[in-house]
Design a protein around this motif. Structure first.
Motif, PDB file in Angstrom:
ATOM      1  N   GLU A 174      12.017  12.879  12.131  1.00  0.00           N
ATOM      2  CA  GLU A 174      10.797  13.682  12.233  1.00  0.00           C
ATOM      3  C   GLU A 174      10.530  14.451  10.948  1.00  0.00           C
ATOM      4  N   LEU A 175       9.232  14.518  10.595  1.00  0.00           N
ATOM      5  CA  LEU A 175       8.786  15.257   9.413  1.00  0.00           C
ATOM      6  C   LEU A 175       7.701  16.236   9.860  1.00  0.00           C
ATOM      7  N   LEU A 176       8.003  17.514   9.761  1.00  0.00           N
ATOM      8  CA  LEU A 176       7.056  18.553  10.172  1.00  0.00           C
ATOM      9  C   LEU A 176       6.202  18.943   8.974  1.00  0.00           C
ATOM     10  N   PHE A 236       3.014  13.271  -1.608  1.00  0.00           N
ATOM     11  CA  PHE A 236       4.191  12.504  -1.187  1.00  0.00           C
ATOM     12  C   PHE A 236       5.477  13.329  -1.152  1.00  0.00           C
ATOM     13  N   LYS A 237       5.444  14.557  -1.664  1.00  0.00           N
ATOM     14  CA  LYS A 237       6.683  15.326  -1.809  1.00  0.00           C
ATOM     15  C   LYS A 237       7.415  15.565  -0.477  1.00  0.00           C
ATOM     16  N   PRO A 238       6.729  15.957   0.622  1.00  0.00           N
ATOM     17  CA  PRO A 238       7.465  16.128   1.892  1.00  0.00           C
ATOM     18  C   PRO A 238       8.180  14.852   2.329  1.00  0.00           C
ATOM     19  N   PHE A 239       7.514  13.694   2.097  1.00  0.00           N
ATOM     20  CA  PHE A 239       8.108  12.411   2.459  1.00  0.00           C
ATOM     21  C   PHE A 239       9.343  12.111   1.612  1.00  0.00           C
ATOM     22  N   VAL A 279       3.083  16.595  13.226  1.00  0.00           N
ATOM     23  CA  VAL A 279       4.486  16.150  13.179  1.00  0.00           C
ATOM     24  C   VAL A 279       4.475  14.631  13.062  1.00  0.00           C
ATOM     25  N   LEU A 280       5.158  14.122  12.048  1.00  0.00           N
ATOM     26  CA  LEU A 280       5.210  12.682  11.825  1.00  0.00           C
ATOM     27  C   LEU A 280       6.614  12.153  12.116  1.00  0.00           C
ATOM     28  N   ASP A 295       2.255   9.284  13.974  1.00  0.00           N
ATOM     29  CA  ASP A 295       1.860  10.655  14.309  1.00  0.00           C
ATOM     30  C   ASP A 295       2.306  10.965  15.743  1.00  0.00           C
ATOM     31  N   ILE A 296       3.275  11.881  15.870  1.00  0.00           N
ATOM     32  CA  ILE A 296       3.780  12.252  17.205  1.00  0.00           C
ATOM     33  C   ILE A 296       3.386  13.697  17.551  1.00  0.00           C
ATOM     34  N   SER A 297       2.348  14.185  16.906  1.00  0.00           N
ATOM     35  CA  SER A 297       1.932  15.577  17.147  1.00  0.00           C
ATOM     36  C   SER A 297       1.603  15.802  18.615  1.00  0.00           C
ATOM     37  N   ARG A 298       0.863  14.875  19.222  1.00  0.00           N
ATOM     38  CA  ARG A 298       0.476  15.044  20.626  1.00  0.00           C
ATOM     39  C   ARG A 298       1.706  14.990  21.528  1.00  0.00           C
TER      40      ARG A 298
END
Length: 485
Positions: A209-211, A191-194, A217-218, A240-243
């Motif tokens: 955005e969270l890389l 959970f740390k990046p969040f 990429v979220l 999820d917006i990676s695509r």
């Protein structure tokens, strides 16, 4: 006759003393009697006065008694009426109360029946609620996006399985996270990046955005969930917006390559046309000059479009500031304003440059890019201001920033389209009607350049009365100022 009188006198001379005595006695008795009568009259007068006084007193008492009798009769009558009214009201109240009690008895019976029906309905609602709860949990469990729900006390209450995939958190750690506040989630590695992104407390976030990696990429949004009586919690949606990011990167790369590839032949066409128009390749007729001049202008528009596309790709790649230098912004603004003299004359417009009353502090900017911002704003004003209108360029200091505004008396921006004015490729419907040509990229580019410099840009507008664009740039030394390319 005389003799007779004398005889009488002679005969009566002896009786005179007796008569006189009797007369004196009689006079004395009469005087005494007169005194008695006088005294009796005084007594009678006194008695008459006393009697009259008593009669007056008796009359007054009688009048008082009669008045008291009248008042008493009035009071007795009023009291009688009051008692009669009270009796009537009491009877009415007794009847009304009796009727109300009868109605309440009937209502109680109806309420008992209604309560039984309500209990049956409540049981039915409970069954439905359980079904809805199961459906909701099924939707949340199978939702393609990750969901985190925090209750009103900002404690984690619900997590769907997709979170495990996104953050690589084990089921055991998920169970351990339930009931914890967001600050406590930092202790769980996944959970740390969040938590680093949203901070120590939950606040409203829209599509941040969270890389996590090059391939992951979220997009995170935090929404407050509430009802009429207040907040019930906060829902965090993780998409999820990676695509999309991959497609966007490919599109940006394509636009960049295509623009670079087009730049060379377009530039060659420009200089060839310029040589022909300048007569370097021989004389041309006026008709030929007219056609070539229109072709040259179309080519210029193509070059501007390519430059805008290249600027957009640089913005999206985060590499559009190259050469930051300390300058006085007034000098740049004055130079830019002077370049539009001929165009303003052709359109019968006036441009006034209003300098700050005090000397402006220096700003650290990429001069070429800031020229582009001011030029875009002035050119928009020229395009959308009717003949005879005015344009104003002003500079001033505002706190720890330099403030610049471009104001015109043009057609303004439609109210329902104002929120989209800084988006890519957008042009207002009234702008399209007035000036058909345009890319819709100028304000998007201007906004990104200003914000990259640590400034802000905004506007105010009223349809038919004109538009004013404002932007600020932090003065050199301000922590918000850009530090390098």
């Amino acid at each position: 006759m005389t003799q007779s009188i004398d005889n009488k006198q002679g005969n009566s001379s002896g009786a005179v003393p007796v008569e006189r005595a009797l007369k004196d006695n009689l006079t004395a008795e009469l005087g005494s009697l007169s005194e008695k009568l006088s005294s009796r009259d005084d007594d009678l007068v006194r008695l008459q006065g006393e009697r009259d006084f008593e009669i007056r007193e008796l009359n007054e008492v009688k009048a008082q008694l009669e008045e008291a009798k009248s008042i008493l009769e009035i009071r007795v009558g009023a009291k009688t009426r009051e008692l009669r009214e009270l009796t009537e009201n009491l009877e009415k109240q007794i009847k009304e109360r009796t009727r109300e009690l009868q109605e309440k008895v009937e209502e109680s019976e109806h309420s008992r029946v209604a309560l039984m029906n309500m209990l049956e309905d409540m049981e039915d609602l409970r069954r439905r609620a359980e079904e809805e709860k199961e459906k909701t949990l099924a939707i949340i469990t199978n939702f393609v996006d990750g969901l985190l729900f925090f209750d009103a006390a900002d404690r984690l209450a619900l997590v769907n399985p997709q979170i495990e995939t996104y953050f690589g958190v084990a089921k055991e750690d998920i169970r351990r996270a339930i009931g914890k506040k967001i600050a406590d989630l930092q202790l769980i590695a996944g959970f740390k990046p969040f938590t680093d992104l949203v901070g120590q407390t939950l606040k409203k976030i829209s599509r941040k955005e969270l890389l996590l990696s090059e391939k992951m990429v979220l997009e995170i949004s935090c929404l407050e969930v509430g009802r009429q009586f207040g907040k019930i919690g906060t829902l965090v949606i993780i998409h999820d917006i990676s695509r999309e990011k991959t497609v966007e990167r490919m599109k940006t790369e394509f636009v960049s390559i295509a623009a670079h590839q087009l730049r060379t032949p377009i530039s060659a066409i420009k200089w060839t046309l310029r040589m022909i128009l300048d007569g370097d390749l021989g004389p041309i007729t006026e008709e030929q000059r007219d056609f070539l001049d229109k072709t040259y202008q179309s080519n210029e528009r193509m070059i501007n479009l390519i430059n805008d596309l290249l600027n957009v790709t640089r913005i999206e790649e985060g590499r559009h500031l190259y050469n930051l230098t300390l300058v006085n912004f007034e000098d740049i603004a004055a130079t830019i304003a002077a370049t539009y003299t001929e165009l303003l004359r052709q359109k019968n417009l006036k441009l006034q440059f209003l300098k700050s009353a005090q000397k402006l502090p220096q700003v650290k900017i990429d001069v070429e890019k800031m020229r582009l911002v001011v030029s875009n704003l002035i050119e928009n004003s020229i395009k959308y201001t009717p003949s005879g209108g005015s344009i104003f360029l002003e500079t001033a200091r505002e706190g720890e920033s330099v403030k610049v505004l471009v104001r015109d008396t043009g057609m303004g921006i439609l109210k329902d389209q104002q929120e989209r004015i800084f988006t890519k490729y957008f042009r207002g419907s009234n702008a399209i009607r007035m000036e058909t040509e345009g890319t819709g990229l100028g304000l998007f580019i201007a906004k990104n350049i200003v914000e990259t410099h640590g400034g802000k840009i905004w506007f105010s507008s009223e349809e038919g009365k004109g538009t004013t664009f404002f932007f600020t740039l932090p003065i050199a030394g301000n922590p918000a100022a850009p530090s390098g390319g």
